[in-house]
Scaffold this motif. Structure first.
Motif, mmCIF file in Angstrom:
data_model
loop_
_atom_site.group_PDB
_atom_site.id
_atom_site.type_symbol
_atom_site.label_atom_id
_atom_site.label_comp_id
_atom_site.label_asym_id
_atom_site.label_seq_id
_atom_site.Cartn_x
_atom_site.Cartn_y
_atom_site.Cartn_z
ATOM 1 N N ALA A 119 0.910 -1.231 0.106
ATOM 2 C CA ALA A 119 0.144 -0.029 -0.135
ATOM 3 C C ALA A 119 0.878 1.273 0.071
ATOM 4 C CB ALA A 119 -1.020 -0.002 1.306
ATOM 5 N N GLN A 120 1.819 1.305 0.845
ATOM 6 C CA GLN A 120 2.987 2.500 0.814
ATOM 7 C C GLN A 120 3.509 2.691 -0.354
ATOM 8 O OE1 GLN A 120 6.321 1.667 3.399
ATOM 9 N NE2 GLN A 120 4.848 2.345 5.421
ATOM 10 N N SER A 121 3.926 1.554 -1.183
ATOM 11 C CA SER A 121 4.604 1.439 -2.352
ATOM 12 C C SER A 121 3.656 2.101 -3.638
ATOM 13 C CB SER A 121 5.490 0.382 -2.886
ATOM 14 O OG SER A 121 4.363 -0.396 -3.183
ATOM 15 N N LYS A 122 2.712 1.917 -3.442
ATOM 16 C CA LYS A 122 1.387 2.573 -4.331
ATOM 17 C C LYS A 122 1.070 3.999 -4.318
ATOM 18 C CE LYS A 122 -0.200 -1.870 -6.291
ATOM 19 N NZ LYS A 122 -0.892 -2.975 -5.862
ATOM 20 N N THR A 123 0.845 4.073 -2.943
ATOM 21 C CA THR A 123 0.076 5.584 -2.481
ATOM 22 C C THR A 123 1.158 6.417 -2.010
ATOM 23 O OG1 THR A 123 -0.030 4.811 -0.110
ATOM 24 C CG2 THR A 123 -1.752 4.237 -1.569
ATOM 25 N N GLY A 124 2.397 6.096 -1.562
ATOM 26 C CA GLY A 124 3.420 7.141 -0.908
ATOM 27 C C GLY A 124 2.798 7.552 0.466
ATOM 28 N N ALA A 125 1.900 6.983 0.970
ATOM 29 C CA ALA A 125 1.418 7.759 2.115
ATOM 30 C C ALA A 125 2.335 6.937 3.314
ATOM 31 C CB ALA A 125 0.091 7.236 2.496
ATOM 32 N N PHE A 126 3.195 7.714 3.710
ATOM 33 C CA PHE A 126 4.129 7.060 4.724
ATOM 34 C C PHE A 126 3.890 7.831 6.035
ATOM 35 C CE2 PHE A 126 6.266 6.126 0.976
ATOM 36 C CZ PHE A 126 6.914 4.973 1.163
ATOM 37 N N ASP A 127 3.493 7.118 7.256
ATOM 38 C CA ASP A 127 3.273 7.987 8.333
ATOM 39 C C ASP A 127 4.177 7.343 9.356
ATOM 40 O OD1 ASP A 127 2.391 9.125 10.525
ATOM 41 O OD2 ASP A 127 0.130 8.323 10.316
ATOM 42 N N LEU A 128 4.973 8.290 9.766
ATOM 43 C CA LEU A 128 6.098 7.890 10.648
ATOM 44 C C LEU A 128 5.652 8.657 12.224
ATOM 45 C CD1 LEU A 128 9.499 8.470 8.986
ATOM 46 C CD2 LEU A 128 7.969 6.405 8.940
ATOM 47 N N SER A 129 4.551 9.034 12.464
ATOM 48 C CA SER A 129 4.075 10.005 13.341
ATOM 49 C C SER A 129 4.388 8.939 14.850
ATOM 50 C CB SER A 129 2.536 10.050 13.057
ATOM 51 O OG SER A 129 2.475 10.726 12.264
ATOM 52 N N GLN A 130 4.169 7.960 14.912
ATOM 53 C CA GLN A 130 4.217 6.998 16.148
ATOM 54 C C GLN A 130 5.593 7.079 16.401
ATOM 55 O OE1 GLN A 130 1.365 6.490 17.689
ATOM 56 N NE2 GLN A 130 2.957 6.274 19.545
ATOM 57 N N TRP A 131 6.686 6.786 15.486
ATOM 58 C CA TRP A 131 7.996 6.690 15.893
ATOM 59 C C TRP A 131 8.408 8.057 16.333
ATOM 60 C CZ3 TRP A 131 12.466 7.600 12.319
ATOM 61 C CH2 TRP A 131 13.676 7.033 13.103
ATOM 62 N N VAL A 132 7.970 9.120 15.787
ATOM 63 C CA VAL A 132 8.392 10.384 16.293
ATOM 64 C C VAL A 132 7.757 10.574 17.297
ATOM 65 C CG1 VAL A 132 7.951 12.808 15.785
ATOM 66 C CG2 VAL A 132 8.426 11.405 13.830
ATOM 67 N N LEU A 133 6.515 10.437 17.827
ATOM 68 C CA LEU A 133 5.881 10.556 19.279
ATOM 69 C C LEU A 133 6.702 9.925 20.292
ATOM 70 C CD1 LEU A 133 2.183 10.940 18.217
ATOM 71 C CD2 LEU A 133 3.774 12.835 18.923
ATOM 72 N N ASP A 134 7.009 8.537 19.811
ATOM 73 C CA ASP A 134 7.815 7.625 20.651
ATOM 74 C C ASP A 134 9.252 8.246 20.835
ATOM 75 O OD1 ASP A 134 5.553 6.137 21.265
ATOM 76 O OD2 ASP A 134 6.195 4.531 19.741
ATOM 77 N N GLY A 135 9.570 9.266 20.469
ATOM 78 C CA GLY A 135 11.001 9.747 20.603
ATOM 79 C C GLY A 135 11.904 9.185 19.761
ATOM 80 N N PHE A 136 11.706 8.628 18.582
ATOM 81 C CA PHE A 136 12.590 7.867 17.786
ATOM 82 C C PHE A 136 13.248 6.700 18.386
ATOM 83 C CE2 PHE A 136 13.060 12.170 16.684
ATOM 84 C CZ PHE A 136 12.334 12.157 15.401
ATOM 85 N N LYS A 137 12.439 5.927 19.428
ATOM 86 C CA LYS A 137 12.960 4.806 20.284
ATOM 87 C C LYS A 137 12.743 3.870 19.155
ATOM 88 C CE LYS A 137 12.271 6.243 24.872
ATOM 89 N NZ LYS A 137 11.124 7.144 24.702
ATOM 90 N N GLY A 138 13.803 2.691 19.327
ATOM 91 C CA GLY A 138 13.467 1.441 18.730
ATOM 92 C C GLY A 138 14.260 1.707 17.439
ATOM 93 N N ASP A 139 14.033 0.496 16.491
ATOM 94 C CA ASP A 139 14.432 0.437 15.126
ATOM 95 C C ASP A 139 13.355 1.378 14.259
ATOM 96 O OD1 ASP A 139 16.291 -1.081 15.571
ATOM 97 O OD2 ASP A 139 14.923 -2.983 14.926
ATOM 98 N N PRO A 140 14.122 1.985 13.398
ATOM 99 C CA PRO A 140 13.192 2.978 12.293
ATOM 100 C C PRO A 140 12.128 2.024 11.762
ATOM 101 C CG PRO A 140 15.321 3.080 11.853
ATOM 102 C CD PRO A 140 15.333 2.076 12.651
#
Ligand SMILES: C[S@@+](CC[C@H](N)C(=O)[O-])C[C@H]1O[C@@H](n2cnc3c(N)ncnc32)[C@H](O)[C@@H]1O
Length: 538
Positions: A139-160
Motif C-alpha cells: 500500500a505504501q509503495s502504491k500511495t506514497g502515504a508514509f506515516d512515521l508519526s508514532q515513531w516520532v511521538l515515541d521519541g525515535f525509540k527502537g528501530d526505524p
C-alpha cells in the motif's frame, strides 16, 4: 540408501557450521552435496521420490544460507529449483517470500506466504504477520502515504519503521537547467511536503569519527569506513546482476550529455525487471568504473540538508555515506525544491516547496544558505562542478554583483539591514530575487534574530522572522535552521505578550505547519510534526 547416509552426515556437519555461523562453508558444503544429488538424479535414480526430497531440502537450506549473506538472486534461484521439485515445500515458500520482500516485490512475497499458510489452515500467526507486513508495504509503495508519526511521538525509540520503496510523480529526463546530464522531473503539480521518492541504499557505511582537533585520525577513520563501504558495495554488485546494471546507469561524471535516459519503471517496485534472468546482457564487474560512479553519486548522511531522523542523527562525530540508485539522478540546485531525510537505510525525498508539473526536481548537495563565493568554493572543493542554477546565474550576473561580493565578506547583523535597504531603494529586485539574496545573507539575518536586544535594534529595518523565513523558503525550500528561528520568534513574541499582560496572541499554526511540511514532509502528522518542531529548539 547411500544418499540417505550422505544426507545424514551432511546434516550433522551443517549443524556444526550453523553453530559457528560459518555460512560461506555451509554453502560450499551444500553445493558439493547438491552436485552429488544431481549426479544421481541424472542417473537411474532420477525418479526416486526420496532422492528428490533430499535434493529439495538441500536446495532450500542453501537458499536460506544465501539469504543470510544477502545473495538474494542466488537464494531465489535455489528456491525456484526446490519448488520445481515440490511446489508446496513449506520452508522454501517462506524463504522465497522473505527473498521477494528483500527485493521489494511485496505482492509476490505475500503470494508465497499465502501458499505456505494454506495447508496450515490459515492459523500460523507468524505467517499472517508476514502477509500483513507485505500488504502494508505494498500500500505504501502504491500511495506514497508514509506515516512515521508514532515513531516520532515515541521519541525515535527502537528501530526505524519498515518502509517500502516508492516512486512518486516523477520521471527521468534530460536536464537543461541544472546538470546538463539527466535529471528527475515532476509529472504534475506537486504540493510542498509530498513524497517524491523513497529508496533503500544499495549499501550504507556508518561510523563515529574521532573527536575534532585530531584531523589525522579522523581522516584515517574515514578511509577505513570508505574502504569497507566500497568492499561491501562491490560484493552486493557482484551478487546481483540487476544491482550492477542499475549502478552502471549512473554517471561517472564524464560525457553526461551523451548518457542514455533510463525508464523510470526500472526503479518502480514490482514493475522493473527484478529477476536476474529478465535482464539481457552480461556485464563484468569493473572496479574502476564503479569507483568513479561512487565518487559522483554517493551522498553523505550528515549533510546539512539531510537531517537524519532518529537516534543515529547527525552530530557526535557521526559520519555516514551511501549509494541510493534513483536519488542519484537528482541534480543539485542552490534554488532547490526538494529535501532529503534519512530514516534507517532509506532515503526519503519530498517536495520542500510547491512544484509545477514539468519542473526539475533538485535537492541541495551541500548547505545552500551561504553566499555565492562560499557555495562556489564548496562545489569546486567537494563536488567538482560549477552550478548553473537560476540563483547562481542571477547572483553572478546582477548589475550590482561587485557590491554583493564585497558585502558577502562580513556577515554581521548590519549587513542584513543594508541588503534590505539596497533591495528596496537602489536595486531593481523582484520578490524571487530578494528571496535568493536573503538566503545568501542568511548568516547575517540569523545574527539579527539571535537575541531580543538585536531584534529590537534591527526590527524596523529587516522583516520579522516569519516573513523572512517564508521568503527564504521560496529560494531554498524548507530548512530546519530557518524553521528554528521562526519557532524561537514565536516563543519570544508569546513571552513579550505575557509580560505586557496582553491577551495571548494565537500562534499561526497554519503558517508554521506549512513551513514544517517543507522541512519534514508529510511523514509526520500535525501532533508529531509539532513535537519535532519543539524538539528542534530544545
Ligand atoms: C548525482 S549526479 C546527478 C545526475 C547526473 N546529472 C546524471 O546525468 O546522472 C551528479 C552530477 O550531476 C551534475 N550536476 C548535478 N547538479 C548540477 C548542477 N547544479 N550544475 C551542474 N552540474 C550538476 C554534475 O556533473 C555532478 O557530478
Amino acid at each position: 540408501m547411500l544418499m540417505e547416509e550422505e544426507a545424514q552426515q551432511l546434516r550433522s556437519r551443517a549443524t556444526e557450521l550453523l553453530l559457528l555461523d560459518d555460512w560461506e562453508e555451509y554453502i560450499r558444503l551444500y553445493t558439493r552435496f547438491i552436485s552429488l544429488c544431481l549426479h544421481h538424479v541424472s542417473g537411474d535414480a532420477g525418479g526416486d521420490p526420496k532422492l528428490q526430497k533430499i535434493l529439495c531440502g538441500a536446495l532450500s537450506n542453501r537458499a536460506e544460507a544465501r539469504l543470510r549473506l544477502r545473495d538474494l538472486p542466488g537464494a531465489a534461484g535455489d528456491c525456484d529449483r526446490a519448488l520445481d521439485l515440490d511446489p508446496s515445500h513449506l520452508k522454501t515458500l517462506i524463504c522465497k517470500g522473505k527473498i521477494l520482500l528483500g527485493l521489494d516485490r511485496y505482492s509476490s512475497a505475500a503470494d508465497c506466504f499465502r501458499r505456505a499458510l494454506a495447508p496450515l489452515g490459515g492459523s500460523d500467526t507468524a505467517l499472517r504477520g508476514l502477509i500483513d507486513r507485505c500488504q502494508k508495504l505494498e500500500a505504501q509503495s502504491k500511495t506514497g502515504a508514509f506515516d512515521l508519526s508514532q515513531w516520532v511521538l515515541d521519541g525515535f525509540k527502537g528501530d526505524p519503521p519498515e518502509l517500502a520503496e516508492y516512486v512518486g510523480p516523477v520521471v527521468i529526463r534530460r536536464s537543461v537547467g541544472c546538470g546538463g546530464g539527466r535529471g528527475l522531473f515532476a509529472t504534475r503539480n506537486i504540493e510542498s511536503g509530498t513524497m517524491l521518492v523513497v529508496t533503500k541504499a544499495v549499501v550504507i557505511g556508518r561510523g563515529i569519527l574521532p573527536e575534532p582537533g585530531n584531523p589525522m585520525s579522523s581522516e584515517g577513520a574515514r578511509l577505513v569506513m570508505w574502504k569497507d563501504f566500497v568492499a561491501r558495495l562491490l560484493d552486493a554488485a557482484s551478487k546481483c546482476r540487476r544491482t550492477l546494471r542499475l549502478i552502471y546507469l549512473l554517471s561517472t561524471g564524464e560525457d553526461e550529455e551523451d548518457l542514455p535516459v533510463p525508464d523510470i519503471r526500472l526503479f518502480v517496485p514490482e514493475q522493473g525487471p527484478s529477476r536476474d534472468d529478465e535482464l539481457s546482457g552480461d556485464q563484468a564487474l569493473d572496479t574502476d568504473r564503479i569507483l568513479k560512479i561512487l565518487d559522483v553519486n554517493c551522498l553523505a548522511d550528515d549533510a546539512v540538508s539531510a537531517k537524519v531522523l532518529g537516534k543515529n542523527g547527525g552530530g557526535g562525530g557521526y559520519h555516514g555515506v551511501g549509494l541510493w540508485l534513483l536519488a542519484s539522478f537528482i541534480n543539485h540546485s542552490c534554488n532547490p525544491n526538494a529535501r532529503r531525510l534519512h530514516v534507517g537505510n532509506h532515503l526519503l525525498v519530498h517536495a520542500s516547496r510547491d512544484i509545477k508539473g514539468g519542473e526539475e526536481i533538485t535537492f541541495p548537495y551541500f548547505d545552500v544558505l551561504m553566499p555565492l563565493r562560499k557555495r562556489r568554493e564548496t562545489m569546486a572543493g567537494t563536488w567538482g562542478f560549477c552550478c548553473r542554477c537560476r540563483r547562481c546565474q542571477f547572483e553572478e550576473a546582477a548589475a550590482y554583483a561587485g557590491e554583493l561580493r564585497e558585502m558577502e565578506e562580513s556577515m554581521v547583523p548590519e549587513m542584513a539591514a543594508r541588503l534590505e535597504e539596497a533591495m528596496a531603494k537602489r536595486w531593481v529586485v523582484k520578490s524571487k530575487e530578494k528571496a535568493f539574496l536573503r538566503a545568501s545573507f542568511w548568516e547575517a539575518y540569523t545574527a539579527t534574530y539571535a537575541t531580543e536586544r538585536e531584534v529590537r535594534k534591527w526590527e524596523r529595518r529587516i522583516p520579522a522572522e516569519m516573513a523572512a523565513a517564508e521568503s527564504i523558503a521560496e529560494a531554498v525550500g524548507g530548512d530546519e535552521r530557518v524553521l528554528r528561528v521562526v519557532v524561537e520568534g514565536v516563543k519570544r513574541k508569546e513571552g513579550e505578550g505575557r509580560r505586557r499582560g496582553a491577551a495571548e496572541a494565537p500562534v499561526d499554526e497554519g503558517r508554521l505547519m506549512k513551513m514544517a511540511r517543507g522541512v519534514y514532509g508529510k511523514v509526520a502528522k500535525k501532533q508529531a510534526a509539532m513535537r519535532i518542531l519543539l524538539g528542534a529548539i530544545s
